[in-house]
Design a protein around this motif. Structure first.
Motif, mmCIF file in Angstrom:
data_model
loop_
_atom_site.group_PDB
_atom_site.id
_atom_site.type_symbol
_atom_site.label_atom_id
_atom_site.label_comp_id
_atom_site.label_asym_id
_atom_site.label_seq_id
_atom_site.Cartn_x
_atom_site.Cartn_y
_atom_site.Cartn_z
ATOM 1 N N UNK A 79 32.502 36.048 35.226
ATOM 2 C CA UNK A 79 33.315 36.501 36.340
ATOM 3 C C UNK A 79 33.461 35.331 37.309
ATOM 4 N N UNK A 80 34.556 35.325 38.050
ATOM 5 C CA UNK A 80 34.747 34.184 38.931
ATOM 6 C C UNK A 80 35.797 34.436 39.982
ATOM 7 N N UNK A 81 35.866 33.492 40.903
ATOM 8 C CA UNK A 81 36.879 33.517 41.951
ATOM 9 C C UNK A 81 37.086 32.097 42.440
ATOM 10 N N UNK A 82 38.227 31.872 43.054
ATOM 11 C CA UNK A 82 38.561 30.534 43.565
ATOM 12 C C UNK A 82 38.488 29.480 42.469
ATOM 13 N N UNK A 83 38.995 29.828 41.289
ATOM 14 C CA UNK A 83 39.135 28.888 40.174
ATOM 15 C C UNK A 83 37.795 28.422 39.607
ATOM 16 N N UNK A 84 36.745 29.252 39.739
ATOM 17 C CA UNK A 84 35.451 28.854 39.206
ATOM 18 C C UNK A 84 34.635 30.076 38.804
ATOM 19 N N UNK A 85 33.912 29.955 37.693
ATOM 20 C CA UNK A 85 32.979 31.003 37.286
ATOM 21 C C UNK A 85 31.832 31.053 38.281
ATOM 22 N N UNK A 86 31.503 32.264 38.736
ATOM 23 C CA UNK A 86 30.439 32.432 39.722
ATOM 24 C C UNK A 86 29.397 33.474 39.312
ATOM 25 N N UNK A 87 29.620 34.152 38.175
ATOM 26 C CA UNK A 87 28.708 35.230 37.799
ATOM 27 C C UNK A 87 28.740 35.411 36.286
ATOM 28 N N UNK A 88 27.620 35.913 35.724
ATOM 29 C CA UNK A 88 27.519 36.096 34.284
ATOM 30 C C UNK A 88 26.663 37.313 33.978
ATOM 31 N N UNK A 89 26.997 37.977 32.881
ATOM 32 C CA UNK A 89 26.209 39.100 32.384
ATOM 33 C C UNK A 89 26.101 39.037 30.874
ATOM 34 N N UNK A 90 25.222 39.861 30.324
ATOM 35 C CA UNK A 90 24.981 39.912 28.875
ATOM 36 C C UNK A 90 25.609 41.184 28.318
ATOM 37 N N UNK A 91 26.513 41.014 27.356
ATOM 38 C CA UNK A 91 27.228 42.158 26.798
ATOM 39 C C UNK A 91 26.312 42.967 25.889
ATOM 40 N N UNK A 92 26.371 44.305 26.068
ATOM 41 C CA UNK A 92 25.496 45.204 25.318
ATOM 42 C C UNK A 92 26.220 46.018 24.259
ATOM 43 N N UNK A 93 27.550 46.043 24.315
ATOM 44 C CA UNK A 93 28.335 46.895 23.429
ATOM 45 C C UNK A 93 28.940 48.058 24.190
ATOM 46 N N UNK A 94 30.017 48.612 23.630
ATOM 47 C CA UNK A 94 30.698 49.774 24.205
ATOM 48 C C UNK A 94 31.130 49.527 25.654
ATOM 49 N N UNK A 95 31.539 48.294 25.925
ATOM 50 C CA UNK A 95 32.046 47.961 27.247
ATOM 51 C C UNK A 95 30.986 47.719 28.296
ATOM 52 N N UNK A 96 29.713 47.806 27.944
ATOM 53 C CA UNK A 96 28.632 47.688 28.925
ATOM 54 C C UNK A 96 28.063 46.264 28.946
ATOM 55 N N UNK A 97 27.596 45.849 30.094
ATOM 56 C CA UNK A 97 26.900 44.568 30.225
ATOM 57 C C UNK A 97 25.786 44.706 31.249
ATOM 58 N N UNK A 98 24.743 43.917 31.091
ATOM 59 C CA UNK A 98 23.599 43.926 31.991
ATOM 60 C C UNK A 98 23.571 42.620 32.752
ATOM 61 N N UNK A 99 23.241 42.694 34.039
ATOM 62 C CA UNK A 99 23.297 41.495 34.878
ATOM 63 C C UNK A 99 22.486 41.720 36.138
ATOM 64 N N UNK A 100 22.180 40.627 36.828
ATOM 65 C CA UNK A 100 21.543 40.695 38.140
ATOM 66 C C UNK A 100 22.592 40.357 39.182
ATOM 67 N N UNK A 101 22.807 41.252 40.120
ATOM 68 C CA UNK A 101 23.862 41.050 41.112
ATOM 69 C C UNK A 101 23.316 41.287 42.516
ATOM 70 N N UNK A 102 24.002 40.700 43.493
ATOM 71 C CA UNK A 102 23.541 40.746 44.870
ATOM 72 C C UNK A 102 24.110 41.904 45.669
ATOM 73 N N UNK A 103 23.658 42.019 46.898
ATOM 74 C CA UNK A 103 24.071 43.106 47.776
ATOM 75 C C UNK A 103 25.566 43.096 48.054
ATOM 76 N N UNK A 104 26.168 41.905 48.101
ATOM 77 C CA UNK A 104 27.573 41.820 48.488
ATOM 78 C C UNK A 104 28.496 42.438 47.457
ATOM 79 N N UNK A 105 27.995 42.658 46.231
ATOM 80 C CA UNK A 105 28.823 43.287 45.200
ATOM 81 C C UNK A 105 28.366 44.712 44.902
ATOM 82 N N UNK A 106 27.489 45.242 45.725
ATOM 83 C CA UNK A 106 27.130 46.646 45.608
ATOM 84 C C UNK A 106 25.780 46.953 45.009
ATOM 85 N N UNK A 107 24.989 45.940 44.673
ATOM 86 C CA UNK A 107 23.655 46.158 44.133
ATOM 87 C C UNK A 107 22.774 45.000 44.554
#
Length: 235
Positions: A173-201
């Motif tokens: 995932x990214x913004x301003x022309x740069x990747x800024x976030x990453x997650x691990x795909x689990x299947x069936x559209x799901x992914x696991x990741x560590x995210x901060x408060x500014x994105x809701x978790x």
């Protein structure tokens, strides 16, 4: 508090007998000589290179061997380094060997999620991770090394279409022309990741690649960048 003579003796001892060291404890690596902001962490057993030494400073520049990641180590942490018996050798794995290890890497992230945790910028050691730190730690747990930061991981991996996603792939995932976030795909559209408060978790969780799900999923879906497949161990 370590006295200056004791510190100088430790530094002198650490810089003899070889240029690479093994971490004997989990260590913080900082973004600047002042050591105010965490850049990454070095888990027990990691290889570390001292780039230069000034015994009058509170820190000195280092590089982690497995991912060539630079930073600054507090001088007082010199006691947690031991001269490496042999230099670090990059891991060479076939794509088939990597595929066979992916289920264990995925399992690592579930175990990490089950522990109380929060998002820690620079975190690569349990229980608190940043997004790319969780990915690096999960793959390192099965002997596969990835670059440290999310944009470096995206550049290292061959890209794949979203329609070809398989469990164990990375989603970016990214913004301003740069990747800024990453997650691990689990299947069936799901992914696991560590995210901060500014994105809701604030920590590790599972979300969907969908604009019609919960707030965190929607926030990241709007920044979806692409996906990549781990086919080699860094470098």
């Amino acid at each position: 508090m370590v006295s200056l003579p004791e510190l100088q003796a430790r530094l002198a001892s650490a810089t003899t007998g070889g240029s690479e060291y093994r971490c004997q404890a989990n260590l913080n690596i900082y973004a600047s000589p002042e050591c105010h902001s965490l850049a990454t962490q070095a888990a027990i057993g990691r290889y570390l290179r001292i780039l230069s030494l000034n015994q009058d400073c509170i820190s000195f520049p280092v590089e982690l061997a497995e991912d060539n990641y630079p930073g600054w180590l507090l001088a007082r942490d010199i006691e947690f380094l031991a001269v490496a018996d042999t230099p670090y050798q990059p891991v060479v794995l076939s794509e088939a060997e990597i595929q066979a290890r992916l289920p264990e890497a995925i399992a690592f992230t579930y175990t990490a999620m089950a522990q109380p945790n929060y998002y820690l910028w620079g975190g690569t050691v349990a229980p608190n991770y940043d997004c790319s730190g969780l990915m690096q730690a999960a793959f390192a747990s099965v002997g596969i090394w990835l670059p440290r930061d999310s944009y470096q991981q995206e550049a290292f991996l061959p890209s794949i279409p979203i329609q070809e996603l398989q469990p164990g792939d990375l989603v970016f995932f990214g913004k301003n022309q740069r990747v800024t976030h990453v997650g691990l795909y689990l299947g069936e559209g799901r992914y696991i990741h560590s995210s901060g408060k500014d994105m809701g978790r604030n920590g590790i969780g599972i979300n969907l690649l969908s604009p019609d799900e919960d707030e965190v999923s929607r926030n990241y879906y709007q920044q979806f960048w692409g996906a990549g497949r781990v086919v080699a161990s860094y470098p």
